[in-house]
Scaffold this active site. Sequence first.
Site, PDB file in Angstrom:
ATOM      1  N   THR A  69      47.527  45.880  42.191  1.00  0.00           N
ATOM      2  CA  THR A  69      48.229  44.739  41.350  1.00  0.00           C
ATOM      3  C   THR A  69      49.908  44.999  41.591  1.00  0.00           C
ATOM      4  O   THR A  69      50.397  46.266  41.834  1.00  0.00           O
ATOM      5  CB  THR A  69      47.903  44.925  40.083  1.00  0.00           C
ATOM      6  OG1 THR A  69      49.017  44.221  39.355  1.00  0.00           O
ATOM      7  CG2 THR A  69      48.144  46.337  39.581  1.00  0.00           C
ATOM      8  N   ASP A  70      50.537  44.155  41.194  1.00  0.00           N
ATOM      9  CA  ASP A  70      52.046  44.383  41.274  1.00  0.00           C
ATOM     10  C   ASP A  70      52.539  45.126  40.268  1.00  0.00           C
ATOM     11  O   ASP A  70      53.827  45.436  40.279  1.00  0.00           O
ATOM     12  CB  ASP A  70      52.680  42.922  41.311  1.00  0.00           C
ATOM     13  CG  ASP A  70      52.551  42.154  40.030  1.00  0.00           C
ATOM     14  OD1 ASP A  70      51.961  42.569  39.523  1.00  0.00           O
ATOM     15  OD2 ASP A  70      53.017  40.891  40.205  1.00  0.00           O
ATOM     16  N   GLU A  71      51.891  45.319  39.095  1.00  0.00           N
ATOM     17  CA  GLU A  71      52.404  46.003  37.988  1.00  0.00           C
ATOM     18  C   GLU A  71      52.570  47.354  38.393  1.00  0.00           C
ATOM     19  O   GLU A  71      53.315  48.087  37.440  1.00  0.00           O
ATOM     20  CB  GLU A  71      51.334  45.857  36.840  1.00  0.00           C
ATOM     21  CG  GLU A  71      50.933  44.539  36.590  1.00  0.00           C
ATOM     22  CD  GLU A  71      50.411  44.358  34.994  1.00  0.00           C
ATOM     23  OE1 GLU A  71      50.386  45.354  34.340  1.00  0.00           O
ATOM     24  OE2 GLU A  71      49.979  43.398  34.743  1.00  0.00           O
ATOM     25  N   TYR A 127      47.140  50.832  31.995  1.00  0.00           N
ATOM     26  CA  TYR A 127      46.586  49.951  32.884  1.00  0.00           C
ATOM     27  C   TYR A 127      47.424  50.405  34.298  1.00  0.00           C
ATOM     28  O   TYR A 127      46.798  50.785  35.492  1.00  0.00           O
ATOM     29  CB  TYR A 127      46.535  48.752  32.761  1.00  0.00           C
ATOM     30  CG  TYR A 127      46.234  47.700  33.781  1.00  0.00           C
ATOM     31  CD1 TYR A 127      44.953  47.664  34.622  1.00  0.00           C
ATOM     32  CD2 TYR A 127      47.099  46.904  34.367  1.00  0.00           C
ATOM     33  CE1 TYR A 127      44.805  47.083  35.525  1.00  0.00           C
ATOM     34  CE2 TYR A 127      46.959  45.954  35.647  1.00  0.00           C
ATOM     35  CZ  TYR A 127      45.727  45.823  36.102  1.00  0.00           C
ATOM     36  OH  TYR A 127      45.467  45.330  37.266  1.00  0.00           O
ATOM     37  N   LYS A 163      46.103  52.038  37.893  1.00  0.00           N
ATOM     38  CA  LYS A 163      46.029  51.404  39.467  1.00  0.00           C
ATOM     39  C   LYS A 163      46.848  52.305  40.335  1.00  0.00           C
ATOM     40  O   LYS A 163      46.561  52.317  41.477  1.00  0.00           O
ATOM     41  CB  LYS A 163      46.576  49.743  39.038  1.00  0.00           C
ATOM     42  CG  LYS A 163      45.508  48.972  38.332  1.00  0.00           C
ATOM     43  CD  LYS A 163      44.038  48.941  38.935  1.00  0.00           C
ATOM     44  CE  LYS A 163      44.106  48.090  40.133  1.00  0.00           C
ATOM     45  NZ  LYS A 163      42.771  47.870  40.794  1.00  0.00           N
TER      46      LYS A 163
HETATM   47  P1  NAD Z   1      38.108  41.611  35.558  1.00  0.00           P
HETATM   48  O1  NAD Z   1      38.147  42.552  34.232  1.00  0.00           O
HETATM   49  O2  NAD Z   1      37.860  40.252  35.382  1.00  0.00           O
HETATM   50  O3  NAD Z   1      36.543  42.235  36.287  1.00  0.00           O
HETATM   51  C1  NAD Z   1      36.472  43.501  36.329  1.00  0.00           C
HETATM   52  C2  NAD Z   1      34.969  43.763  36.879  1.00  0.00           C
HETATM   53  O4  NAD Z   1      34.641  45.122  37.203  1.00  0.00           O
HETATM   54  C3  NAD Z   1      33.842  43.152  35.738  1.00  0.00           C
HETATM   55  O5  NAD Z   1      32.979  42.535  36.313  1.00  0.00           O
HETATM   56  C4  NAD Z   1      33.354  44.613  35.241  1.00  0.00           C
HETATM   57  O6  NAD Z   1      32.157  44.445  34.718  1.00  0.00           O
HETATM   58  C5  NAD Z   1      33.552  45.401  36.612  1.00  0.00           C
HETATM   59  N1  NAD Z   1      33.631  46.780  36.159  1.00  0.00           N
HETATM   60  C6  NAD Z   1      34.432  47.545  35.366  1.00  0.00           C
HETATM   61  N2  NAD Z   1      34.112  48.960  35.285  1.00  0.00           N
HETATM   62  C7  NAD Z   1      33.296  49.205  36.179  1.00  0.00           C
HETATM   63  C8  NAD Z   1      32.781  50.303  36.865  1.00  0.00           C
HETATM   64  N3  NAD Z   1      33.038  51.530  36.178  1.00  0.00           N
HETATM   65  N4  NAD Z   1      31.812  50.252  37.794  1.00  0.00           N
HETATM   66  C9  NAD Z   1      31.296  49.154  38.101  1.00  0.00           C
HETATM   67  N5  NAD Z   1      32.055  48.020  37.848  1.00  0.00           N
HETATM   68  C10 NAD Z   1      33.000  47.794  36.662  1.00  0.00           C
HETATM   69  O7  NAD Z   1      39.068  42.125  36.504  1.00  0.00           O
HETATM   70  P2  NAD Z   1      39.779  40.973  37.656  1.00  0.00           P
HETATM   71  O8  NAD Z   1      41.022  40.095  36.791  1.00  0.00           O
HETATM   72  O9  NAD Z   1      38.746  40.181  38.230  1.00  0.00           O
HETATM   73  O10 NAD Z   1      40.477  42.000  38.564  1.00  0.00           O
HETATM   74  C11 NAD Z   1      39.936  42.342  39.710  1.00  0.00           C
HETATM   75  C12 NAD Z   1      40.587  43.343  40.322  1.00  0.00           C
HETATM   76  O11 NAD Z   1      42.029  42.793  40.683  1.00  0.00           O
HETATM   77  C13 NAD Z   1      41.044  44.667  39.491  1.00  0.00           C
HETATM   78  O12 NAD Z   1      41.028  45.759  40.260  1.00  0.00           O
HETATM   79  C14 NAD Z   1      42.452  44.293  39.054  1.00  0.00           C
HETATM   80  O13 NAD Z   1      43.334  45.388  38.740  1.00  0.00           O
HETATM   81  C15 NAD Z   1      42.878  43.343  40.120  1.00  0.00           C
HETATM   82  N6  NAD Z   1      44.190  42.521  40.108  1.00  0.00           N
HETATM   83  C16 NAD Z   1      43.778  41.722  38.966  1.00  0.00           C
HETATM   84  C17 NAD Z   1      44.818  40.545  38.859  1.00  0.00           C
HETATM   85  C18 NAD Z   1      44.518  39.394  37.705  1.00  0.00           C
HETATM   86  O14 NAD Z   1      45.791  38.717  37.417  1.00  0.00           O
HETATM   87  N7  NAD Z   1      43.554  39.300  37.121  1.00  0.00           N
HETATM   88  C19 NAD Z   1      45.847  40.606  39.640  1.00  0.00           C
HETATM   89  C20 NAD Z   1      46.127  41.347  40.509  1.00  0.00           C
HETATM   90  C21 NAD Z   1      45.123  42.494  40.977  1.00  0.00           C
HETATM   91  O1  DAU Z   2      50.574  41.309  37.566  1.00  0.00           O
HETATM   92  C1  DAU Z   2      49.226  41.142  37.813  1.00  0.00           C
HETATM   93  C2  DAU Z   2      48.483  41.674  36.421  1.00  0.00           C
HETATM   94  O2  DAU Z   2      48.377  40.221  35.628  1.00  0.00           O
HETATM   95  C3  DAU Z   2      46.731  42.116  36.798  1.00  0.00           C
HETATM   96  O3  DAU Z   2      46.987  43.457  37.315  1.00  0.00           O
HETATM   97  C4  DAU Z   2      46.350  42.448  35.415  1.00  0.00           C
HETATM   98  O4  DAU Z   2      44.850  42.795  35.684  1.00  0.00           O
HETATM   99  C5  DAU Z   2      46.480  40.795  34.602  1.00  0.00           C
HETATM  100  O5  DAU Z   2      45.622  41.459  33.335  1.00  0.00           O
HETATM  101  C6  DAU Z   2      47.602  40.423  34.460  1.00  0.00           C
HETATM  102  O6  DAU Z   2      48.536  41.369  33.603  1.00  0.00           O
HETATM  103  P1  DAU Z   2      49.371  40.810  32.221  1.00  0.00           P
HETATM  104  O7  DAU Z   2      49.644  41.740  31.356  1.00  0.00           O
HETATM  105  O8  DAU Z   2      50.906  40.143  33.209  1.00  0.00           O
HETATM  106  O9  DAU Z   2      48.611  39.620  32.070  1.00  0.00           O
HETATM  107  P2  DAU Z   2      47.960  38.943  30.510  1.00  0.00           P
HETATM  108  O10 DAU Z   2      47.432  37.536  30.887  1.00  0.00           O
HETATM  109  O11 DAU Z   2      47.544  39.868  29.590  1.00  0.00           O
HETATM  110  O12 DAU Z   2      49.592  38.538  29.876  1.00  0.00           O
HETATM  111  C7  DAU Z   2      50.440  37.626  30.551  1.00  0.00           C
HETATM  112  C8  DAU Z   2      51.922  37.606  29.865  1.00  0.00           C
HETATM  113  O13 DAU Z   2      51.510  36.820  28.617  1.00  0.00           O
HETATM  114  C9  DAU Z   2      52.318  39.076  29.393  1.00  0.00           C
HETATM  115  O14 DAU Z   2      53.933  38.714  29.496  1.00  0.00           O
HETATM  116  C10 DAU Z   2      51.750  39.136  28.025  1.00  0.00           C
HETATM  117  C11 DAU Z   2      51.730  37.603  27.606  1.00  0.00           C
HETATM  118  N1  DAU Z   2      50.840  37.483  26.393  1.00  0.00           N
HETATM  119  C12 DAU Z   2      49.690  37.708  26.620  1.00  0.00           C
HETATM  120  C13 DAU Z   2      48.474  37.394  25.750  1.00  0.00           C
HETATM  121  C14 DAU Z   2      47.238  37.894  26.202  1.00  0.00           C
HETATM  122  C15 DAU Z   2      51.156  36.788  25.318  1.00  0.00           C
HETATM  123  O15 DAU Z   2      52.394  36.156  24.994  1.00  0.00           O
HETATM  124  N2  DAU Z   2      50.096  36.684  24.345  1.00  0.00           N
HETATM  125  C16 DAU Z   2      48.767  37.146  24.526  1.00  0.00           C
HETATM  126  O16 DAU Z   2      48.355  36.622  23.746  1.00  0.00           O
END
Ligand code: NAD
Ligand code: DAU
Length: 353
Positions: A133-135, A159, A163
């Site tokens: 992730t970019d975080e 988180y 990562k």
């Molecule tokens: P998600 O939370 O939707 O899915 C995570 C999956 O991993 C789930 O199916 C869960 O059951 C599985 N899991 C969790 N713990 C586990 C374990 N111990 N063993 C096996 N499986 C397990 O997450 P996502 O949003 O699909 O993100 C996927 C990947 O991409 C993550 O590594 C996250 O850090 C990265 N990522 C997410 C975003 C985003 O915006 N969602 C952006 C950049 C990177």
């Molecule tokens: O940047 C990549 C990341 O983006 C991933 O690595 C993470 O897995 C993914 O969850 C996401 O993180 P964020 O914290 O940016 O996403 P989230 O959707 O939780 O929140 C997006 C923005 O919205 C953040 O600034 C917080 C705000 N927010 C979020 C929620 C859930 C609100 O204002 N209200 C809310 O209820």
Amino acid sequence: MAIVVTGGAGFIGSNFALDWLARSDERVVNLDALTYAGNLQTLAPLANDPRHVFVQGDIRDRALVGRLLADHRPRSIVHFAAESHVDRSIHGPGAFVRTNVEGTFTLLEAARAYWGGLEGDAKRDFRFLHVSTDEVYGSLGKDDAPFTETHPYEPNSPYSASKAASDHLVRAWHHTYGVPVLTTNCSNNYGPYQFPEKLIPLMIVNALAGKPLPIYGDGMNVRDWLYVTDHCSGIRRVLEAGTVGETYNIGGWNEMPNLQIVHTLCDLLDELHPNPAGSYRRLITYVKDRPGHDRRYAIDARKIERELGWRPAESFATGIRKTVQWYLDHPQWVADVQSGAYREWVAANYGAR
Ligand code: NAD
Ligand code: DAU
């Protein structure tokens, strides 16, 4: 030929598996623990497809991972499995250390043993692709340049710290043991099958239920949004042509403050699913900020474009319309993931704000 995907029942992993099998006949061995975020219904289209092998299990189970690699002889591992929600990491960081750090360590050890036993082309071609992730880069100021791959690591939440730790393990397993790794660092994804705890799906499902739309702080935190299938195509491209040991930032050149996202969602819902009570914007509610809330993320995606020729296919306008329509068309999927555990989370996170 086969690939192993971890976390393939979650949001991005399931989109990746569905996309992969829509384009190729190469088997996907999908290892997922089915936590609250994993959902087999998302994979229902693959239920009777012999190209998809689903295994419920934990990436920390070294014996299970070793057996899977020995049985299926994959040419790659694409590692999505993680605890992924920042707010949950604030409420309970332990699970993030266990899955994101210990889990990645276990997978790397299993991959090292498996790769060490390969020979010839199989050994040369094997890849461990770590999805990150970019975080990990921390928070940008208003006028700072977007994150490049050489930006210092400055994670601010449990988180992102977990990562970042996993990224460092992946790097070290390459430098020390030669494991052929690739790392991608991507910005915020949105699209179908995203669990409604993240900003975009939460706002859509709350709006449709007539519930408040909770904006943290002043709503001016900026995220850089990418449609999920563009993330999947970026990962496929890195897997196919990325240089071993390198990292690639993936992003959509789509920076936007949260409030603008929520306004866009309300306007689309007003158009596609009008409510006689008036615009969905009336539901916007400012709530207490997230502790340590990163102000701005932005990805410089020039490296992946220059070296691998990847660019996103969707604009934000096309991607967000498709996403809203998808949630309107799939009320049953939403209802099914809003189980008792989901309701407990909503009470824990929003009850005290
Ligand atoms: P998600 O939370 O939707 O899915 C995570 C999956 O991993 C789930 O199916 C869960 O059951 C599985 N899991 C969790 N713990 C586990 C374990 N111990 N063993 C096996 N499986 C397990 O997450 P996502 O949003 O699909 O993100 C996927 C990947 O991409 C993550 O590594 C996250 O850090 C990265 N990522 C997410 C975003 C985003 O915006 N969602 C952006 C950049 C990177
Ligand atoms: O940047 C990549 C990341 O983006 C991933 O690595 C993470 O897995 C993914 O969850 C996401 O993180 P964020 O914290 O940016 O996403 P989230 O959707 O939780 O929140 C997006 C923005 O919205 C953040 O600034 C917080 C705000 N927010 C979020 C929620 C859930 C609100 O204002 N209200 C809310 O209820």
